[in-house]
Write a protein that holds these residues in place. Structure first.
Motif, short mmCIF file in Angstrom:
data_model
loop_
_atom_site.label_atom_id
_atom_site.label_comp_id
_atom_site.label_asym_id
_atom_site.label_seq_id
_atom_site.Cartn_x
_atom_site.Cartn_y
_atom_site.Cartn_z
N PRO A 179 3.08 0.07 2.76
CA PRO A 179 4.28 1.11 3.14
C PRO A 179 4.08 1.79 1.84
O PRO A 179 3.60 1.81 0.78
N TRP A 195 6.31 4.15 0.60
CA TRP A 195 7.14 4.31 -0.59
C TRP A 195 6.91 2.97 -1.46
O TRP A 195 7.20 3.21 -2.60
N ALA A 196 6.52 1.93 -1.13
CA ALA A 196 6.15 0.91 -1.93
C ALA A 196 5.06 1.27 -3.09
O ALA A 196 5.10 1.08 -4.29
N TYR A 234 -3.01 -7.72 0.49
CA TYR A 234 -2.27 -7.21 1.69
C TYR A 234 -3.12 -7.32 2.72
O TYR A 234 -2.79 -7.35 3.92
N ASP A 247 3.69 -6.42 5.06
CA ASP A 247 4.55 -5.29 4.50
C ASP A 247 5.57 -5.93 3.57
O ASP A 247 6.02 -5.25 2.47
N TYR A 287 4.40 -7.13 0.40
CA TYR A 287 3.82 -6.25 -0.63
C TYR A 287 4.94 -5.62 -1.33
O TYR A 287 5.03 -5.29 -2.48
N ALA A 288 5.97 -5.16 -0.39
CA ALA A 288 7.05 -4.72 -1.04
C ALA A 288 7.98 -5.48 -1.94
O ALA A 288 8.36 -5.18 -3.29
N LYS A 289 7.95 -6.93 -1.72
CA LYS A 289 8.56 -7.87 -2.82
C LYS A 289 7.75 -7.95 -3.98
O LYS A 289 8.17 -7.78 -5.17
N VAL A 296 8.24 -4.64 -6.22
CA VAL A 296 9.68 -4.68 -6.97
C VAL A 296 9.72 -5.52 -8.18
O VAL A 296 9.96 -5.29 -9.25
#
Length: 888
Positions: A13, A15-16, A40, A53, A56-58, A61
């Motif tokens: 993603p 934004w990530a 990923y 997704d 990856y975002a986790k 963050v």
């Protein structure tokens, strides 16, 4: 064989990815981002895309949170940088102590003065804002247009207005009448042991007084304190004066008026420490008490001696209420012959600063003075900030190499800006601390000049603390923003090559512009101060048409004293230190004249309402009035009491009489009912000022009256320099005449001077602030001159070796400053002239600012500035040229 299309690898993603790149350490970004992309891609082959997704975002963050926690546990970022900024700033300020002293002392003085002025402004603006529903609380004033005469703007109105105001005028929620003591010729209070005191600040008020006005009571019930006849409220100070430490509530004082005495019982005590109000008082008695003393008073239509206040209902329009009130009251009063009035609703919270009507309870201030002093305080702060900017940019070459080296070593411009702003905030903070230390020392003198009783607690209110924070931030940003942006913009290559000096032309022009600006402000203040002092001198020395020196005035407060005052006058005139004595309805500066109708013959008007001055035959002698045509009144002519008039020049001009002597007229007059005097003009007096110079001389008709309730004052002209002995003799004469009343007296010149107390305070405050402003501006000029001379040290040495004289070198260094001061004055003169003309319009008689006052202000400014610059120029000019040449 046909090639199969290549499938692009899956991408995380966006934004990530942006979040990771923004927050990951630069040294670890490439490795971390590559590892996460590989994992990923593998996860997209093992599970649906959305699972990958989410994973990856986790991870992004969690990594960012871990990174910030690690940075907090090991503070290697902004915390250490801030400490470094302060350390460097402190080191720099210690190294250049003179630079630090100039900036800190200028800021300290300006902030201290600004704090005092803003406290003054806050106090002036806080009048009457503490009452319940203050935004709906109004005073009903009246505009009366007499026939063929000027409009009268009165703060008072008829007491008969109030009883039906609340019932018949929609929008009025509550009302109250207030009357000052003068209506009953003053308040004399007696204690149980017979001691008598005259109390000037004595009011009568309706029982709803404390419903409208929230004056705090320390004893008594505000809801019922003024309900009954004989009720009395007094202040804590008066309670101590009359009853000492005893409980005041329930105690009795005797109110003496004319030949009557009335017992008053204390029902409440008002706190001394109360918020400021336009309504000053020491005593308030119930309106029922007044009506018991004078029953006719409540139904008076023709006379307007009372202040009427009303609180409007929410949403009611004051304009609509005033129009409705005007229409209904004129319809109601037409049947009794009362004059038409136009009513005006004045917000109570604005009375202190905006109302200059006739018969105010106490003289009010003017909102223009608040604006003027606020602008002066802001000007002080701006001048101090200009000093900082000027000195910082003038010293730029000393910082150029520091900036260049920092940039070469990797410092970014933002870091340098923060560095220089840190220095600015540090200097501002030091100035603030010094200002807070100065304020307690300056506060007593400021209170004495401003006529205030401000305490340190008034400077520690939430609004003032917020102002302090705002001043610190605002001044720090204003003073430090330009130097920070300017210094941080140096190019390292040019600095290290030594060519940065060539880039100083724009900075030099900016510094010169700032010098012009700050001395333009100083010139405006200095010229304005000169014009104010010139006007005050004019007021004090102008020929008023009468002689106010050596005149003592004392009131006659009892009807018996007024009827028998000729006995007192005879005793006074037997004294060797008395030139003359006279009784009158009023004397200059005290008001007390009333307008009555006159019908002149052979005039340009059929009838005219004109101010009547009722006196006895000695009035012109006591006040040295100039009889410019005809004769004065004479006690040897008994017919003068019934058939003779004096007119002033203004009345003769108004009637079109070139020679008023012998002109016939009839004049209405009220003396236990309306009477009409028929007679002729026997003389004309030169115009004299009955009021302050704020008002133009009005037409006045002077005539005689036999001893009656019109003789409210006795004026005595003295011929002595031994005033204490003379006053003791006058008091003894008074004690024989009326032993039951205390002797009160006023010197007429002191009373007249008090009419300009607000202007006198303004002139003193303006003068002191102007001195501070000029000092701060010259302090900055002194620092700027010292750095300029230091920068040109080598040039000066070379010039001296080549034969330049000391005077020539001083002229070289001073010439530019003189040009800048000249430009500042060219800018300041028209601005000051326009502003001061607007201020002078408040006076019907005023000076015209001439060239001399501008030249004097220019001379003072040039002299002080030359002293500041010349000392540094002389020091550089007499220095040994060998040391100057070896300077670099």
């Amino acid at each position: 064989m046909k090639k199969r299309p290549v499938t692009p690898p899956p991408t995380p993603p966006r934004w990530a990815v942006k979040l990771l790149r923004r927050h990951a350490p630069l040294a670890r970004l490439e490795t971390t981002e590559g590892d996460l992309e590989e994992l990923y891609a593998w996860r997209t082959t093992q599970a649906p895309r959305w699972h990958a997704d989410l994973w990856y975002a986790k991870e992004v963050v969690l990594f960012c949170l871990w990174h910030h926690r690690e940075r907090a546990d090991h503070p290697t970022g902004h915390g250490i940088m801030l400490g470094n900024y302060l350390t460097v700033a402190l080191r720099h300020l210690r190294k250049y102590a003179a630079y630090t002293f100039i900036n800190v002392s200028g800021l300290a003085l300006s902030i201290a003065c600004a704090l005092l002025v803003f406290a003054y402004v806050q106090d002036e603006r806080s009048y009457d804002r503490f009452h319940p529903g203050a935004d709906r609380l109004y005073r009903i004033a009246e505009d009366v247009q007499p026939r063929e005469a000027a409009m009268v703007y009165d703060a008072r109105t008829a007491p008969a207005l109030a009883p039906w105001l609340e019932a018949e005028t929609p929008g009025v929620e509550a009302m109250a009448r207030v009357m000052a003591y003068e209506v009953l010729n003053g308040a004399t209070l007696r204690t149980e042991d017979g001691q008598a005191f005259h109390e000037p600040q004595f009011l009568f008020a309706d029982s709803t007084f404390f419903d409208l006005f929230a004056f705090p009571l320390v004893a008594g019930d505000p809801a019922t304190a003024l309900d009954a006849p004989g009720a009395l409220i007094l202040t804590e100070a008066m309670a101590r004066k009359y009853f000492g430490t005893a409980e005041a509530v329930g105690q009795t004082l005797t109110f003496q008026n004319d030949e009557t005495t009335t017992p008053l019982t204390v029902t409440g005590v008002v706190a001394d420490d109360r918020p400021p109000s336009h309504m000053a008082f020491d005593f308030v008695s119930s309106f029922a008490t007044l009506l018991a003393l004078e029953p006719w008073f409540g139904g008076s239509y023709h006379w307007s001696p009372s202040y009427v206040y009303a609180r409007l209902a929410p949403g009611a329009s004051p304009g609509v209420v005033a129009a409705d009130l005007t229409t209904k009251s004129n319809e109601r009063w037409e049947t009794v012959g009362a004059p038409d009035r136009t009513f005006v609703l004045q917000p109570v919270s604005s009375i202190h600063l905006t109302s200059q009507r006739e018969n105010e309870i106490v003289p009010n201030s003017r909102v223009a003075y608040v604006y003027i002093l606020s602008l002066v305080a802001l000007g002080l702060l701006v001048i101090a900030c200009i000093n900082f900017m000027n000195l910082a940019t003038a010293r730029s070459m000393r910082r150029a190499r520091e900036v260049g080296m920092r940039k070469v070593l990797g410092a970014r411009r933002g870091q340098l800006i923060r560095q220089f702003l840190a220095e600015s905030f540090l200097i501002t903070g030091l100035g603030l601390v010094a200002a807070l230390a100065l304020v307690p020392a300056l506060l007593p003198a400021f209170n004495a000049v401003a006529g205030k009783s401000l305490a340190l607690a008034d400077l520690l209110t939430p609004s003032m603390l917020l102002l302090l924070v705002g001043l610190t931030v605002g001044v720090g940003l204003l003073a430090g923003s330009y130097p920070a942006l300017y210094l941080s913009g140096f190019q390292p290559l040019r600095v290290l090559k030594g060519t940065a000096a060539s880039a100083g032309r724009g900075a030099r022009a900016f510094r010169q512009g700032l010098v012009v600006f700050q001395f333009a402000i100083s010139a405006v203040l200095l010229i304005g101060t000169g014009i104010i002092y010139q006007q005050m001198h004019y007021i004090q020395t102008k020929n008023l048409g009468f002689a106010k020196e050596q005149v003592v005035v004392f009131p006659l407060r009892d009807a018996a004293d007024q009827q028998n005052y000729m006995a007192l006058k005879a005793d006074l005139q037997q004294r060797p230190d008395v030139v003359a004595a006279s009784g009158a309805a009023s004397v200059p500066g005290f008001g007390g004249m009333y307008a009555f109708n006159m019908v002149p013959e052979q005039a340009n008007v059929d009838s005219l309402e004109v101010l009547n001055l009722v006196a006895d035959p000695s009035f012109a002698e006591v006040f040295n009035l100039n009889i410019i045509a005809g004769r004065d009144f004479s006690e040897d002519r008994p017919s003068d009491f019934d058939q003779a008039f004096l007119v002033n020049e203004a009345l003769a001009n108004r009637l079109g009489w070139a020679d008023p002597v012998g002109q016939k007229m009839e004049a209405d007059f009220h003396l236990r009912g309306y009477i009409r005097k028929q007679g002729e003009v026997v003389g004309m007096v030169e115009d004299f000022h009955f009021r302050s110079l704020h008002s133009a001389v009005e037409p006045v008709l002077i005539h005689l009256v036999r001893p009656s309730y019109y003789i409210d004052f006795v004026a005595v002209r003295l011929a002595t320099t031994d005033l204490p002995t003379t006053l003791a003799g006058l008091e003894a004469t008074w004690a024989r005449f009326n032993p039951s009343r205390p002797f009160e007296y006023t010197f007429l010149d002191s009373h007249f001077d008090a009419l300009y107390r607000a202007e006198q305070r303004l002139s003193q405050l303006f003068g002191y602030l102007t001195i501070v402003t000029l000092f701060i501006a010259c302090l900055g000029l002194f620092g700027l001159a010292s750095f300029t001379a230091e920068q040109r040290t080598k040039e000066i040495g070379v010039r001296k070796v080549l034969g330049a004289t000391v005077s020539g070198i001083m002229g070289l260094l001073v010439r530019n400053v003189l040009v800048l001061l000249l430009i500042a004055f060219v800018v300041a003169c028209p601005i000051t002239y326009i502003l001061m003309q607007r201020w002078l319009q408040d006076f019907a008689y005023h000076v015209e600012p001439g060239v001399l006052i501008f030249a004097a202000a220019a001379g003072i400014t040039f002299a002080v500035a030359l002293l500041a610059v010349g000392s540094q120029a002389l020091r550089a000019a007499v220095a040994d040229p060998i040391h100057a040449i070896r300077h670099e």
